[in-house]
Design a protein around this motif. Structure first.
Motif, PDB file in Angstrom:
ATOM      1  N   ARG A 286      50.334  75.600  11.143  1.00 22.44           N
ATOM      2  CA  ARG A 286      49.670  74.963  12.280  1.00 22.44           C
ATOM      3  C   ARG A 286      48.933  76.054  13.036  1.00 22.44           C
ATOM      4  O   ARG A 286      49.526  77.076  13.404  1.00 22.44           O
ATOM      5  N   TYR A 287      47.627  75.836  13.291  1.00 19.26           N
ATOM      6  CA  TYR A 287      46.791  76.894  13.850  1.00 19.26           C
ATOM      7  C   TYR A 287      46.387  76.656  15.304  1.00 19.26           C
ATOM      8  O   TYR A 287      45.886  77.573  15.960  1.00 19.26           O
ATOM      9  N   VAL A 288      46.576  75.437  15.800  1.00 17.13           N
ATOM     10  CA  VAL A 288      46.145  75.095  17.158  1.00 17.13           C
ATOM     11  C   VAL A 288      47.287  74.374  17.872  1.00 17.13           C
ATOM     12  O   VAL A 288      47.903  73.468  17.308  1.00 17.13           O
ATOM     13  N   VAL A 395      36.502  67.984   9.372  1.00 13.67           N
ATOM     14  CA  VAL A 395      37.578  67.080   9.787  1.00 13.67           C
ATOM     15  C   VAL A 395      38.920  67.720   9.447  1.00 13.67           C
ATOM     16  O   VAL A 395      39.124  68.171   8.321  1.00 13.67           O
ATOM     17  N   GLY A 396      39.837  67.758  10.428  1.00  9.98           N
ATOM     18  CA  GLY A 396      41.203  68.209  10.173  1.00  9.98           C
ATOM     19  C   GLY A 396      41.351  69.711  10.106  1.00  9.98           C
ATOM     20  O   GLY A 396      41.872  70.240   9.124  1.00  9.98           O
ATOM     21  N   GLN A 397      40.961  70.410  11.156  1.00 13.12           N
ATOM     22  CA  GLN A 397      40.958  71.869  11.122  1.00 13.12           C
ATOM     23  C   GLN A 397      42.084  72.494  11.943  1.00 13.12           C
ATOM     24  O   GLN A 397      42.103  73.707  12.152  1.00 13.12           O
ATOM     25  N   ASP A 398      43.042  71.686  12.414  1.00 12.49           N
ATOM     26  CA  ASP A 398      44.094  72.230  13.267  1.00 12.49           C
ATOM     27  C   ASP A 398      45.285  72.770  12.492  1.00 12.49           C
ATOM     28  O   ASP A 398      46.110  73.497  13.048  1.00 12.49           O
ATOM     29  N   ALA A 399      45.416  72.405  11.218  1.00 14.13           N
ATOM     30  CA  ALA A 399      46.614  72.788  10.462  1.00 14.13           C
ATOM     31  C   ALA A 399      46.339  72.661   8.969  1.00 14.13           C
ATOM     32  O   ALA A 399      45.311  72.136   8.543  1.00 14.13           O
ATOM     33  N   GLY A 400      47.302  73.181   8.173  1.00 13.38           N
ATOM     34  CA  GLY A 400      47.284  72.934   6.741  1.00 13.38           C
ATOM     35  C   GLY A 400      46.425  73.870   5.921  1.00 13.38           C
ATOM     36  O   GLY A 400      45.901  74.871   6.419  1.00 13.38           O
ATOM     37  N   LEU A 401      46.257  73.501   4.642  1.00 13.72           N
ATOM     38  CA  LEU A 401      45.553  74.335   3.674  1.00 13.72           C
ATOM     39  C   LEU A 401      44.313  73.645   3.101  1.00 13.72           C
ATOM     40  O   LEU A 401      43.840  74.001   2.037  1.00 13.72           O
TER      41      LEU A 401
END
Length: 472
Positions: A286-288, A395-401
């Protein structure tokens, strides 16, 4: 190279070489011998079939003459792609067309596949040391199938980890180890038993899980998404009493379900006497914002099944995942002979992972990989924004790979993927994640970044920009 096994009739009036030629020809035409398959050498096949080399040579020469196979110098005989052979041609022409086809297809240089991980940072030396250590501790233990739930020491380490990192409340006895999330869901569907009300799933959602449910006889109820995740009102309307969900990083859209909606979902489970299947597949990244505790940890009524995996933070090839059952389902598991299922993860690997966790390597590795993937994600997003600007939406840049990318150039999903491949870049469709594919977004693709270096990410995005905007 393959083996060819054929019963040749030595009493037949038809020569042996003709029988062999007819057999190979039939195998090629039926598709059992596919294009680019290498045939056995003359010496190897004559020895295998106990016939003369001359018999094999004559059969091969006939196949070459009729354009079913071609000979490559110092390499052997290969089956030709018959779809390219629309007109009779000589052997040399066959070879030329085949070589031209290979040259016309650019090699994939940049594969943005979701699920690939950064193997360069895998702690090989530590893993090798701990694996050797696990072998030395109790050799006799390794001769048995092991505990069907998984080795107790390993489950104890998982229980400690998920409690400290995700707020999951469990004892080691509630945890089941298995070779991947899909295997564990197969066990879970057996515990739940197929119902007419079926299983509710996010729409779009993980197609690999949807397939498991379908194969086990569960009707699927696709539930649309709001900006903050699953539409709870539509979930009530579905009348389903089971829901599969990815709240920490919705797959594939990537939104994180906020606390308020998590409470609504837990209320739904209480109102419907329902079951929540919480797949926390990549919660480490999780980046944010601040991490939100798992649904399972917030669930005071114990209606949540929790799923986790080692595939994203270590290696997918380890094939190791875990499932935390609530007490009611655990009791059902013990009563319904599910303990007769043999454990699918090697005891050696479980012991190695146990040592990896107990010695502090696991959390250190997570911290390191979080930094590695945060940098890769930043590189991907910043390069897309710099080159494509408003021509693409991330789309979907707050977490994951992975991220999803809406591309605003008039191309649909198929065209986006095909033009990218022409530039040597592999990206992936999003439409399979919809149960109702007609509702899938038209111009969206999935881009994973875990397995690529930062340099490859930049060069790959540059190639995508050229494919989608410069060549038009």
């Amino acid at each position: 190279m393959i083996d060819l096994t054929i019963l040749l009739n030595e009493k037949s009036e038809e020569p042996l070489y003709t029988q062999l030629y007819q057999y190979i020809k039939k195998e090629i035409l039926s598709g059992k011998l596919t294009a680019q398959t290498r045939l056995p050498s003359i010496r190897a096949l004559s020895s295998h079939l106990h016939v003369s080399r001359n018999t094999v040579d004559l059969a091969y020469q006939q196949l070459i003459a009729e354009g079913y196979v071609l000979s490559r110098a110092r390499s052997g005989l290969y089956v030709i792609d018959l779809e390219l052979e629309t007109l009779p041609s000589s052997h040399s022409n066959n070879m030329t067309r085949l070589e031209n086809r290979v040259q016309d297809q650019p090699a994939i240089q940049y594969d943005f596949r979701y699920g690939d991980v950064d193997a360069e940072h895998f702690p090989f030396s530590t893993w090798r040391k701990l694996s050797n250590q696990s072998l030395q501790q109790n050799q006799r233990m390794l001769f048995s199938y092991g505990d069907p739930l998984g080795e107790h020491g390993f489950r104890s380490e998982i229980a400690k980890y998920v409690h400290s990192s995700r707020g999951v409340n469990s004892s080691p006895d509630q945890i089941i180890i298995g070779s991947g999330i899909q295997y564990l869901l197969g066990i879970l569907t057996g515990l739940l038993g197929a119902t007419d009300n079926g299983i509710a799933m996010e729409e779009p959602g993980y197609d690999g899980v949807r397939t498991i449910f379908k194969h086990n006889g569960f009707p699927i109820h696709p539930i649309p998404l709001d900006e903050d995740g699953l539409n709870i009102h539509k979930l009530y309307e579905s009348k389903s009493r089971i829901v599969y969900i990815t709240p920490s990083h919705q797959f594939p859209y990537g939104m994180v379900m906020p606390l308020a909606k998590r409470m609504q979902l837990l209320k739904w489970a209480a109102d419907q006497n329902g079951i929540i299947i919480e797949d926390d597949y990549d919660s480490e990244f999780r980046y944010v914002g601040k991490p939100i505790p798992s649904l399972q940890g917030m669930d005071t009524r114990q209606r949540t099944v929790y799923l986790g995996t080692f595939s994203k933070c270590l290696l997918p090839s380890l094939r190791t995942a875990y499932m935390v059952l609530p007490p009611d389902l655990l009791e059902r598991y013990n009563k319904q002979d599910f303990r007769l299922y043999d454990q699918t993860v090697s005891q050696i690997q479980q012991k190695t992972l146990e040592l990896f966790m107990s010695n502090g390597h696991w959390e250190a590795h997570i911290r390191k990989m979080r930094k590695v993937y945060r940098q890769k994600q930043f590189t991907l997003i910043s390069t897309i924004q710099k080159l494509m600007g408003t021509q693409a939406t991330i789309v979907g840049q707050d977490a994951g790979l992975h991220i999803l990318l809406r591309v605003h150039n008039g191309m649909d999903e198929v065209e986006l993927i095909q033009t990218a491949e022409e530039e040597g870049v592999k990206i992936y469709p999003v439409s399979p994640f919809w149960a109702q594919r007609a509702q899938a977004e038209r111009s969206m693709v999935q881009i994973g970044f875990g397995g690529l270096s930062n340099t490859d990410i930049i060069e790959g995005v540059q190639s995508l920009y050229h494919a989608w905007f410069k060549k038009r």
